[in-house]
Write an enzyme that holds these catalytic residues in place. Sequence first.
Site, PDB file in Angstrom:
ATOM      1  N   HIS A 115      36.688 -24.768  -9.236  1.00  0.00           N
ATOM      2  CA  HIS A 115      36.278 -23.634  -8.400  1.00  0.00           C
ATOM      3  C   HIS A 115      37.058 -23.646  -7.079  1.00  0.00           C
ATOM      4  CE1 HIS A 115      33.140 -22.981 -11.243  1.00  0.00           C
ATOM      5  NE2 HIS A 115      32.341 -23.940 -10.835  1.00  0.00           N
TER       6      HIS A 115
ATOM      7  N   SER B 244      23.122 -15.170 -10.147  1.00  0.00           N
ATOM      8  CA  SER B 244      23.285 -16.398 -10.922  1.00  0.00           C
ATOM      9  C   SER B 244      23.354 -17.614  -9.986  1.00  0.00           C
ATOM     10  CB  SER B 244      24.569 -16.276 -11.766  1.00  0.00           C
ATOM     11  OG  SER B 244      24.703 -17.386 -12.596  1.00  0.00           O
TER      12      SER B 244
ATOM     13  N   ARG C  36      21.365 -19.390 -18.322  1.00  0.00           N
ATOM     14  CA  ARG C  36      20.159 -18.746 -17.790  1.00  0.00           C
ATOM     15  C   ARG C  36      19.865 -17.456 -18.543  1.00  0.00           C
ATOM     16  NH1 ARG C  36      18.757 -14.919 -13.937  1.00  0.00           N
ATOM     17  NH2 ARG C  36      20.939 -14.264 -13.956  1.00  0.00           N
TER      18      ARG C  36
ATOM     19  N   LYS D 281      29.734 -19.607 -11.210  1.00  0.00           N
ATOM     20  CA  LYS D 281      28.847 -18.671 -11.917  1.00  0.00           C
ATOM     21  C   LYS D 281      29.572 -17.451 -12.492  1.00  0.00           C
ATOM     22  CE  LYS D 281      25.662 -20.427 -12.106  1.00  0.00           C
ATOM     23  NZ  LYS D 281      25.571 -21.731 -12.862  1.00  0.00           N
TER      24      LYS D 281
ATOM     25  N   PHE E 287      26.247 -16.517 -26.183  1.00  0.00           N
ATOM     26  CA  PHE E 287      25.260 -17.058 -25.248  1.00  0.00           C
ATOM     27  C   PHE E 287      24.117 -17.730 -26.010  1.00  0.00           C
ATOM     28  CE2 PHE E 287      21.426 -16.721 -22.676  1.00  0.00           C
ATOM     29  CZ  PHE E 287      21.848 -17.405 -21.546  1.00  0.00           C
TER      30      PHE E 287
HETATM   31  P1  A3P Z   1      23.631 -16.182 -15.557  1.00  0.00           P
HETATM   32  O1  A3P Z   1      23.035 -17.088 -14.538  1.00  0.00           O
HETATM   33  O2  A3P Z   1      23.800 -14.770 -15.066  1.00  0.00           O
HETATM   34  O3  A3P Z   1      22.918 -16.228 -16.856  1.00  0.00           O
HETATM   35  P2  A3P Z   1      29.579 -20.828 -14.912  1.00  0.00           P
HETATM   36  O4  A3P Z   1      29.813 -21.360 -16.251  1.00  0.00           O
HETATM   37  O5  A3P Z   1      30.837 -20.373 -14.221  1.00  0.00           O
HETATM   38  O6  A3P Z   1      28.725 -21.722 -14.073  1.00  0.00           O
HETATM   39  O7  A3P Z   1      28.743 -19.462 -15.090  1.00  0.00           O
HETATM   40  C1  A3P Z   1      27.401 -19.504 -15.464  1.00  0.00           C
HETATM   41  C2  A3P Z   1      26.973 -18.112 -15.889  1.00  0.00           C
HETATM   42  O8  A3P Z   1      27.606 -17.817 -17.151  1.00  0.00           O
HETATM   43  C3  A3P Z   1      25.472 -18.031 -16.124  1.00  0.00           C
HETATM   44  O9  A3P Z   1      25.124 -16.679 -15.852  1.00  0.00           O
HETATM   45  C4  A3P Z   1      25.402 -18.370 -17.612  1.00  0.00           C
HETATM   46  O10 A3P Z   1      24.202 -17.992 -18.228  1.00  0.00           O
HETATM   47  C5  A3P Z   1      26.587 -17.563 -18.117  1.00  0.00           C
HETATM   48  N1  A3P Z   1      27.055 -18.024 -19.430  1.00  0.00           N
HETATM   49  C6  A3P Z   1      27.284 -19.286 -19.847  1.00  0.00           C
HETATM   50  N2  A3P Z   1      27.670 -19.301 -21.137  1.00  0.00           N
HETATM   51  C7  A3P Z   1      27.692 -18.015 -21.539  1.00  0.00           C
HETATM   52  C8  A3P Z   1      27.996 -17.379 -22.784  1.00  0.00           C
HETATM   53  N3  A3P Z   1      28.332 -18.084 -23.853  1.00  0.00           N
HETATM   54  N4  A3P Z   1      27.913 -16.024 -22.849  1.00  0.00           N
HETATM   55  C9  A3P Z   1      27.546 -15.302 -21.760  1.00  0.00           C
HETATM   56  N5  A3P Z   1      27.241 -15.857 -20.562  1.00  0.00           N
HETATM   57  C10 A3P Z   1      27.317 -17.193 -20.447  1.00  0.00           C
END
Ligand code: A3P
Length: 300
Positions: free
Chosen positions: A107, A137, A256, A57, A231
Site C-alpha cells: 500500500h 471498508s 466483509r 481496502k 467473494f
Molecule cells: P468490503 O469491506 O467493502 O467488503 P483489500 O484486500 O485491499 O484489503 O480490500 C478489502 C475489500 O475487498 C473488502 O471490501 C473485501 O470484502 C473485498 N474483497 C475481498 N475479496 C473479494 C472478492 N473475492 N470479491 C469481491 N470483494 C472482495
Amino acid sequence: MPVVKVADDVGDMMSLLEVNGRYFPILRTLHHQEEELRNMTSWTARSDDVLICAYPKSGTHWVWEIVKMLLGQKAVRIPSMKESAMLECSSGLALQNMSSPRVLNTHMLFSDIPKDFVVKKCKMIYVLRNPKDVAVSFYNHHVRLLDYEYSGSWRSYLGRFLYGKVDYGSWFDYVLHWEKSMKAFADLPFHTLTYESLHKCPEHEIKSLAEFLGVSCSSDLSHDISAQCSFRVMKKEKDPLEDITEWKDGEPGMYRKGHVGDWRNWFTVAQNEMFTAVYEQKMAESGITPVYTLHEYQST
Ligand code: A3P
C-alpha cells in the site's frame, strides 16, 4: 517503536506507527517493524517479481489470489496469507526466502517502493476502487482490528478518512501520487484495473491480467479462476493462516461485504455532499473518474 495516537475532530484516537512522516498499521507479529520499514528502500527485487499496488481496502486480496492462480496456471487456492507477501508487513529476510516468481503487494506510495523494483522494471498492477466504498471498508477495518485501538463512530470517521488521519495517509494524495508517477515512469510495465471492473467483467479482467503477465489463459481457466476467487468462495475459505485474535470478538473481517455501492448504506446526504465537495477540490487536475455503482459502470 514510534507509536502515535492520532486524534480526529471529536477527539477519538487511533493508534498508528509513524515512520519517516508516514502512518503505518502497528503489526505485533512483525519484529523490528520500524527497522524493516526504514531498511526497505535498499531491498533487492527480482526481474520476475510482480507487485500489486493499491490503497488499503481496494481489493488487494482479490487481485493477489487471481495473479497467483494465473502464474500457477491453476484455479486452486494455495494456503498462504497475502500479508506474508506484503512489503511493509514482512521482513526483508522472509521476502528473500520466498520462491520465484514472487507475487508481492503493497500500500506504499510509488516513491517509497524499493528502488530496485524500478531499476529491474518489475511488473506492477495498480488497483483502484471508488473512495466512498474504500472509506466504508476502511472504517470497518479500523473498528474491528484491535491494534488500532479505535472505536470512533462512522459520523466522525469520514473527516478522518478525508484528511488522511489513517495508515497510509489520504486516499486523494495516494491516487494523485500514483497517477503522476505512472505518467512520469511511462516506460515501466504498469497495468491498472478497478475493483468495479473486476466485479462487472471478472473473466475479461482476468484475461487482460494474463496478457499483461505474459501467461496463457483459456476461457476455462479464466472462468475457473473467477469462480474460485468469487467473494462467496474467498469469504467461506477465509485466510487459513489468519490470526483471529487480532480481530474484535475473534471474528475476522477481511471479507466483509464485497459489494460495489455499499457506501449508500452508510453516507448521509450531508456526508455525500461534503465528500463530493472535497473530491472536486482535491481531484480537479485528475483524469480519474471513479465508478460508484455497477449501474453507472454500464454507461461509462
Ligand atoms: P468490503 O469491506 O467493502 O467488503 P483489500 O484486500 O485491499 O484489503 O480490500 C478489502 C475489500 O475487498 C473488502 O471490501 C473485501 O470484502 C473485498 N474483497 C475481498 N475479496 C473479494 C472478492 N473475492 N470479491 C469481491 N470483494 C472482495
